[in-house]
Write an enzyme that holds these catalytic residues in place. Structure first.
Site, PDB file in Angstrom:
ATOM      1  N   ASP B  95       2.926  -8.693   8.306  1.00 15.60           N
ATOM      2  CA  ASP B  95       4.123  -7.895   8.552  1.00 15.60           C
ATOM      3  C   ASP B  95       4.209  -7.616  10.052  1.00 15.60           C
ATOM      4  O   ASP B  95       3.382  -8.080  10.841  1.00 15.60           O
ATOM      5  CB  ASP B  95       4.103  -6.621   7.713  1.00 15.60           C
ATOM      6  CG  ASP B  95       2.909  -5.747   8.054  1.00 15.60           C
ATOM      7  OD1 ASP B  95       2.199  -6.041   9.033  1.00 15.60           O
ATOM      8  OD2 ASP B  95       2.685  -4.768   7.336  1.00 15.60           O
ATOM      9  N   GLY B  98       5.983  -2.669  12.107  1.00 14.98           N
ATOM     10  CA  GLY B  98       7.042  -1.663  12.206  1.00 14.98           C
ATOM     11  C   GLY B  98       6.851  -0.531  11.205  1.00 14.98           C
ATOM     12  O   GLY B  98       6.831   0.643  11.569  1.00 14.98           O
ATOM     13  N   ASP B 149      10.592  -4.554  13.629  1.00 10.36           N
ATOM     14  CA  ASP B 149      11.802  -3.878  13.156  1.00 10.36           C
ATOM     15  C   ASP B 149      11.580  -2.375  13.213  1.00 10.36           C
ATOM     16  O   ASP B 149      10.445  -1.916  13.353  1.00 10.36           O
ATOM     17  CB  ASP B 149      12.144  -4.294  11.714  1.00 10.36           C
ATOM     18  CG  ASP B 149      11.052  -3.903  10.722  1.00 10.36           C
ATOM     19  OD1 ASP B 149       9.868  -3.798  11.151  1.00 10.36           O
ATOM     20  OD2 ASP B 149      11.351  -3.706   9.539  1.00 10.36           O
ATOM     21  N   GLY B 224      12.733  -1.769   4.714  1.00 13.83           N
ATOM     22  CA  GLY B 224      13.270  -0.425   4.542  1.00 13.83           C
ATOM     23  C   GLY B 224      13.301   0.032   3.098  1.00 13.83           C
ATOM     24  O   GLY B 224      13.967   1.007   2.766  1.00 13.83           O
ATOM     25  N   CYS B 312      -5.172  -9.944 -21.631  1.00 12.61           N
ATOM     26  CA  CYS B 312      -5.499 -10.389 -20.274  1.00 12.61           C
ATOM     27  C   CYS B 312      -6.778 -11.221 -20.291  1.00 12.61           C
ATOM     28  O   CYS B 312      -7.711 -10.928 -21.027  1.00 12.61           O
ATOM     29  CB  CYS B 312      -5.675  -9.161 -19.373  1.00 12.61           C
ATOM     30  SG  CYS B 312      -6.138  -9.580 -17.679  1.00 12.61           S
ATOM     31  N   HIS B 343      -8.527  -6.559 -12.212  1.00 11.04           N
ATOM     32  CA  HIS B 343      -7.585  -6.590 -13.335  1.00 11.04           C
ATOM     33  C   HIS B 343      -6.141  -6.382 -12.869  1.00 11.04           C
ATOM     34  O   HIS B 343      -5.240  -7.128 -13.262  1.00 11.04           O
ATOM     35  CB  HIS B 343      -7.924  -5.547 -14.397  1.00 11.04           C
ATOM     36  CG  HIS B 343      -6.803  -5.413 -15.376  1.00 11.04           C
ATOM     37  ND1 HIS B 343      -6.547  -6.362 -16.336  1.00 11.04           N
ATOM     38  CD2 HIS B 343      -5.794  -4.510 -15.468  1.00 11.04           C
ATOM     39  CE1 HIS B 343      -5.454  -6.046 -16.998  1.00 11.04           C
ATOM     40  NE2 HIS B 343      -4.964  -4.919 -16.497  1.00 11.04           N
TER      41      HIS B 343
END
Lengths: 384, 384
Positions: B95, B98, B149, B224, B312, B343
């Site tokens: 990322d 920001g 940003d 955002g 699972c 998990h």
């Protein structure tokens, strides 16, 4: 009839060291063996697969005291025993809780019948008796259990040590009688080891060992070590009984030791050891390597692209650099503990493998001398 | 020339959902994809092998801000980039920092040139500019990087949101120009995504998306979100630009979401998501299952021999009971975090696999309806 049989497969002619096979209901274990400590039914940070498959741990130690307090032995029994509860395929040895009662719980009172203590978790009062501790460990389904003992602090007077040791012997007899009665009709094989005590007084240790021989158990533990005594005294305490304990039975030195001490105990006829050091030191940033100790937070490792130990083939050393481990340690990341513990436990297992290999090849005396000089050198340098 | 190419391989006729292939220098990724968050170059508690081999994670997110502060992008560059540093074989998206500058650092000052802030670790002053953040991410060697940003909090005025969005667009252009110049001679392919902002005002989001189209980048991020707004508003913010962003490029919704929200974003044309919830909630005792949420500390799981999720097939569910996980959680054991995170991350990956499968089979609309009714039911019961 032995519950857990033991056979010697190689001996070192110059020392008491031997390689043996300990046959348990959960696999045959080559000794001398090091048992990682899984206090609360987990070796901190490692999955059971890491331990059993990757590192190849044949036997774990779990703490009777901790599991008795939480989640409780009745719950563990109900859920099918400790192996099933923690999903552990190999053998389990549980201690007697004696050491923890004396080191962790605040208020405690020793009586002839047993020991009264208060939980370190919530202060609740509990009593351990020689019989109840057998029952608790049978509920766990431990492959090898220990008798309740008193583990005196260091130092204590000869008189106190003698009274305490005699009580430990009486408790061992009661525990053994109760154990034999309880397992008489049991299809499962479990072993019970009595514990040699006597503080750092060789005469008391000899007296204790001789008294315990009458119980004709499947093995013997040597307790009361790592309670604050100088290291040479621990080795002397073990030496005191090496000619008394039957050579045909496995001997377990409880709570030892540093990597350099492992061959020393083996040279004195010890077949089994356990210690929190590999896992606890890992979490605290101390890594054991074939070249000495690495204190991972040190700035010298900041840009170090090499593995923790160039001679190690653990998952950590094959995949990660000292720089990355240092970064994780600085960031207090869980993965640091996971990777560091993995390496340190592997290191202990590797040392034990080297020791067994040397005994089988007839080169254990050279191995021991070499280990001593490396240890002395490492001591001098203090760090890699 | 695209740095990271994307091809659509299946589409849902009733929604905006599609399955695509995103070709990165570190593997081709089937989208929609969920990216676990590895803030400090580690997904807390999981080894890179657990992630890549066991769970099958094709792409991770790492945080530019955290790694810039520690260990520093220059160190990571020196050690061969982020993939090598953390021993990660698959793709990495970073990322822009920001979001962290605006949520973690105390003092900060936004200027036209960039943002001045103080480290949350030691208070040191730093500046991020659109250009510097490109350089930092090139030092990491990220497969997909984000432009700097401004991520406004919620709520903000329309006027503030507009000024902030316009600055984010100017920064994106500067970042893109710098990025193109920097990679012109680079043999390695990296992509840079600009970020759609505009708070919760659909008109601003549309204006922002239109402005960003000029940059002709390899993909678009929608930022955002998850800044405290009501959930329906996050979905509306995404809907606002679904017809403007080119359908031939991947779209990444930053920081979302809860399991039930994943198909909702996919239905709105989202191809990539990331969120700390699976790992953070795991550590806090909240486990996501196909049957709803399990709060592992609850007494009802004390004797529960079943797996966390009977549907699972993760390592945790195949080997451990709820009772054991609860025991580890109560004991604050590291292994609890390790197994629980394993998990929850698997659960997110499984949901994404189900979604892709449904799109390919033409049954995504039914899947979405079914997921909505299960979510409503789970909401009503609150827990398994």
């Amino acid at each position: 009839m032995p519950q857990i049989s033991y056979e010697i497969i190689a001996e070192c002619p110059d020392t008491r060291a031997r390689v043996g096979l300990l046959h348990t209901p959960h696999g045959s274990i080559e000794t001398p063996v090091f048992m990682p400590v899984g206090t609360q039914a987990t070796v901190k940070g490692l999955t059971q697969r890491d331990l059993a498959e990757d590192i190849g741990v044949p036997i774990l130690l779990a703490n009777t005291y901790h599991l008795y307090l939480r989640p409780g032995h009745e719950l563990i029994r109900k859920l099918g025993g400790l192996h099933k509860f923690m999903s552990w395929p190999n053998a389990i040895l549980t201690d007697s809780g004696g050491f923890q009662v004396f080191s962790l719980s605040g208020l405690r009172k020793i009586e002839e019948e047993g020991v009264l203590f208060h939980s370190h978790l919530n202060g609740d009062a509990h009593t351990f008796t020689p019989q109840s501790i057998v029952d608790v460990q049978l509920a766990y389904g431990s492959d090898i259990q220990m008798v309740l003992d008193e583990c005196p602090e260091y130092p204590v007077s000869h008189e106190y040590a003698r009274q305490s040791m005699l009580r430990t012997v009486r408790w061992a007899k009661q525990a053994n009688d109760h154990f034999r009665m309880r397992i008489a009709d049991s299809p499962t094989r479990h072993a019970l080891f009595p514990i040699v005590q006597g503080s750092m007084y060789p005469d008391l240790r000899k007296e204790c060992a001789r008294a315990l021989l009458d119980l004709d158990t499947d093995g013997y533990a040597i307790g009361g070590l790592s309670v604050g005594e100088p290291r040479p005294l621990s080795l002397e305490a073990v030496e005191a009984t090496e000619d008394i304990l039957p050579r045909s039975k496995p001997r377990y030195a409880m709570g030892v030791g540093m990597p350099a001490e492992l061959p020393e105990y083996v040279a004195r006829g010890i077949d089994m050891m356990d210690c929190v050091l590999p896992s606890r030191n890992a979490r605290n940033g101390y890594l054991f390597t074939s070249e000495g100790r690495v204190i991972i937070k040190h700035a010298r490792y900041r840009e170090d692209e090499g593995p923790v130990d160039p001679n190690c083939s653990c998952y950590t050393c094959l995949n990660y650099s000292r720089a990355y481990l240092r970064h994780l340690f600085q960031g207090k990341e869980i993965l640091y503990s996971v990777l560091a513990t993995r390496h340190n436990v592997q290191r202990y297992l590797d040392i034990m493998r080297e020791i067994r290999h040397a005994i089988k090849l007839g080169s254990f005396l050279e191995y021991l001398k070499c280990a001593r000089s490396i240890a002395a050198e490492a001591e001098a340098r203090a760090e890699v």
